[in-house]
Design an enzyme around this catalytic site. Structure first.
Site, PDB file in Angstrom:
ATOM      1  NE  ARG A   1      -2.963   6.435   4.636  1.00 18.23           N
ATOM      2  CZ  ARG A   1      -2.347   6.977   3.602  1.00 18.23           C
ATOM      3  NH1 ARG A   1      -2.694   8.172   3.176  1.00 18.23           N
ATOM      4  NH2 ARG A   1      -1.387   6.329   2.980  1.00 18.23           N
TER       5      ARG A   1
ATOM      6  CE  LYS B   1       7.957   4.702 -14.252  1.00 18.34           C
ATOM      7  NZ  LYS B   1       7.886   6.073 -13.692  1.00 18.34           N
TER       8      LYS B   1
ATOM      9  N   GLY C   1       1.277  -0.016  -1.519  1.00 23.11           N
ATOM     10  CA  GLY C   1      -0.172   0.131  -1.685  1.00 23.11           C
ATOM     11  C   GLY C   1      -0.784  -0.972  -2.531  1.00 23.11           C
TER      12      GLY C   1
ATOM     13  N   GLY D   1       6.134   5.298   1.174  1.00 25.59           N
ATOM     14  CA  GLY D   1       7.522   5.733   0.982  1.00 25.59           C
ATOM     15  C   GLY D   1       8.378   5.541   2.223  1.00 25.59           C
TER      16      GLY D   1
HETATM   17  P1  ADP Z   1       3.321  -1.326  -4.791  1.00 22.20           P
HETATM   18  O1  ADP Z   1       2.232  -0.292  -4.646  1.00 22.20           O
HETATM   19  O2  ADP Z   1       2.957  -2.616  -4.121  1.00 22.20           O
HETATM   20  O3  ADP Z   1       4.658  -0.791  -4.381  1.00 22.20           O
HETATM   21  P2  ADP Z   1       3.792  -0.636  -7.563  1.00 22.20           P
HETATM   22  O4  ADP Z   1       3.045   0.643  -7.367  1.00 22.20           O
HETATM   23  O5  ADP Z   1       5.260  -0.561  -7.744  1.00 22.20           O
HETATM   24  O6  ADP Z   1       3.435  -1.649  -6.365  1.00 22.20           O
HETATM   25  O7  ADP Z   1       3.261  -1.383  -8.866  1.00 22.20           O
HETATM   26  C1  ADP Z   1       1.902  -1.670  -9.056  1.00 22.20           C
HETATM   27  C2  ADP Z   1       1.528  -1.606 -10.511  1.00 22.20           C
HETATM   28  O8  ADP Z   1       2.378  -2.414 -11.314  1.00 22.20           O
HETATM   29  C3  ADP Z   1       0.124  -2.099 -10.741  1.00 22.20           C
HETATM   30  O9  ADP Z   1      -0.675  -1.041 -11.212  1.00 22.20           O
HETATM   31  C4  ADP Z   1       0.273  -3.188 -11.791  1.00 22.20           C
HETATM   32  O10 ADP Z   1      -0.741  -3.164 -12.766  1.00 22.20           O
HETATM   33  C5  ADP Z   1       1.614  -2.868 -12.399  1.00 22.20           C
HETATM   34  N1  ADP Z   1       2.209  -4.051 -13.029  1.00 22.20           N
HETATM   35  C6  ADP Z   1       2.556  -5.213 -12.441  1.00 22.20           C
HETATM   36  N2  ADP Z   1       3.017  -6.082 -13.342  1.00 22.20           N
HETATM   37  C7  ADP Z   1       2.978  -5.469 -14.551  1.00 22.20           C
HETATM   38  C8  ADP Z   1       3.316  -5.856 -15.879  1.00 22.20           C
HETATM   39  N3  ADP Z   1       3.793  -7.067 -16.158  1.00 22.20           N
HETATM   40  N4  ADP Z   1       3.125  -4.950 -16.858  1.00 22.20           N
HETATM   41  C9  ADP Z   1       2.631  -3.735 -16.586  1.00 22.20           C
HETATM   42  N5  ADP Z   1       2.305  -3.298 -15.358  1.00 22.20           N
HETATM   43  C10 ADP Z   1       2.477  -4.153 -14.341  1.00 22.20           C
HETATM   44 MG    MG Z   2       1.661   1.332  -5.949  1.00 23.81          MG
END
Ligand code: ADP
Ligand code: MG
Length: 397
Positions: free
Chosen positions: A38, A199, A352, A375
């Protein structure tokens, strides 16, 4: 939805004190900056304003001091790193407001840089307290906001002060708005979203909104598991988020109403544990054995997704498609990252973990836009008005 904002490039800054709101909220490890991405990102913004003769009063938050002084969350390390990157002295003010800081700001010469101490040491910052905003405004004559990552927060340094001084968007902010606008307002079609991650509840707003905009929604990760479990699939011990039946139904209804296809993985890579050396097998994604977890999309799903992406002209990607941090479960995510890097589509990568996955795949620099807003990016994609953007004047104003 969001008009292009007045750019800081159009501001007269020579001989004037410029309040520059940046995002220098770096991860710290004790006294050290663990990742200076950053700080490196904001250096060109500051270098440009210096070169144009601005007298810079730079402001950021760091961590969550909750309105109290916390010496472990000082911006001292950031001042040092900025000094190195800019090749000039970046002095750290003892505070972000007050007579002593005002005196320091008034003594700045053209091209000088003063970094204010952590904005969130004062409760008035996050409360957008009018007198606190006025105290910040007394430090400068013009205002530049280059902190897109805090644009979804109505704070004194993002909204209050923007309304008190002639204001403009900095180059990072400008690039974010332009890219997110291009992807979501009248995008080239087919417009495809790839959504993964852990989630559903983190992504409800984005899922619902994109379902009304895109031609196809490709799902992976825990998100896809939750959709399949709600359709009666057997997910074994996979990550499935409870209580999401209504959200899933709402997303499906929104997609059906607007002609958006929802694609779920045909197959999954399963294992009994997230273990880099453990055994894995590939099974139909809705027939996961009781003792196993779906941890990545399988090879057939990967192929199917790559085919859809090959036709796309605009793509938004958020969330990895599997547990990409662990090698046996990274294949789907890495393959999609490579597919996006070589596609003709305008690709926005948001989140992220999606950004980290694109970096791990070595293709981050071949994406159309890397959105670092966290966010704020998600709220923009949800179609919400961001107060930090609303506070900036439009380009023609
Ligand atoms: P981003 O940061 O791109 O928005 P998220 O924070 O929502 O993504 O999700 C990232 C996390 O989701 C990672 O730590 C990854 O390990 C987890 N993840 C992805 N697929 C699965 C899965 N099938 N089961 C459990 N965790 C998962
Ligand atoms: Mg994330």
């Amino acid at each position: 939805m969001c008009a292009v904002k007045r750019s800081s490039r159009t501001l007269q800054v020579r001989g004037r004190r410029v309040f520059v709101r940046v995002d220098a909220n770096v991860p710290l490890h004790g006294e050290r900056i663990r990742d200076d991405t950053r700080v490196r990102a904001i250096a060109p913004t500051l270098a440009d304003l210096r070169a144009r003769g601005g007298r810079l009063v730079v402001a950021s938050h760091l961590g969550r001091p909750k309105g109290q002084v916390d010496p472990t969350l000082s911006l001292a390390r950031v001042a040092e790193r900025l000094s190195e990157l800019l090749g000039c002295v970046v002095a750290l003010a003892p505070d972000s407001v007050g007579p002593a800081v005002e005196a320091r700001a008034r003594r700045l010469a053209d091209g000088d840089v003063l970094l204010l101490e952590n904005l969130r040491f004062h409760p008035g910052e996050e409360q957008n307290d009018p007198s606190h905003a006025a105290a910040l405004a007394r430090l400068a004559e013009v205002y530049v906001n280059d902190a897109f990552g805090t644009a979804h927060r109505a704070h004194a340094s993002t909204v209050g002060v923007a309304r008190l001084l002639p204001a403009a968007a900095g180059p990072l902010m400008h690039a974010e708005i332009q890219a997110l606008d291009r992807a979501t307002r009248d995008p080239d079609r087919p417009f495809v979203a790839v959504l993964g991650g852990a989630k559903v509840s983190d992504k409800i707003g984005v899922l619902r909104r994109l379902a009304t905009q895109v031609d196809a929604l490709l799902l992976g990760g825990g998100l896809a598991n939750t959709f399949m479990a709600n359709a009666g699939g057997a997910l074994g011990r996979s990550l499935v988020e409870p209580g999401q039946a209504e959200t899933v139904a709402a997303v499906r209804a929104a997609a059906a109403a607007s002609g958006c296809r929802i694609l779920l993985p045909k197959d999954a890579v399963v294992a009994t544990a997230i273990d880099p050396n453990g055994a894995t097998t590939v099974v139909p994604a809705d027939q996961v054995p009781d003792d196993q977890m779906a941890l990545d999309i399988g090879p057939a799903a990967t192929m199917a997704y790559l085919e859809v992406l090959a036709e796309a002209r605009t793509v938004v990607w958020n969330g990895p498609l599997g547990v990409y941090e662990c090698k046996p479960f990274a294949q789907g995510t890495l393959a999609v990252a490579h597919g996006l890097a070589t596609s003709a589509a305008f690709v926005v990568v948001a989140g992220g973990d999606a950004l980290a996955a694109a970096q791990a795949a070595g293709v981050a620099d071949r994406m159309g836009h890397l959105s670092t807003g966290g966010g704020a990016t998600l709220e923009f994609l949800e179609g919400r008005d961001l107060p930090g953007l609303a506070a900036l004047p439009d380009a023609r104003a």
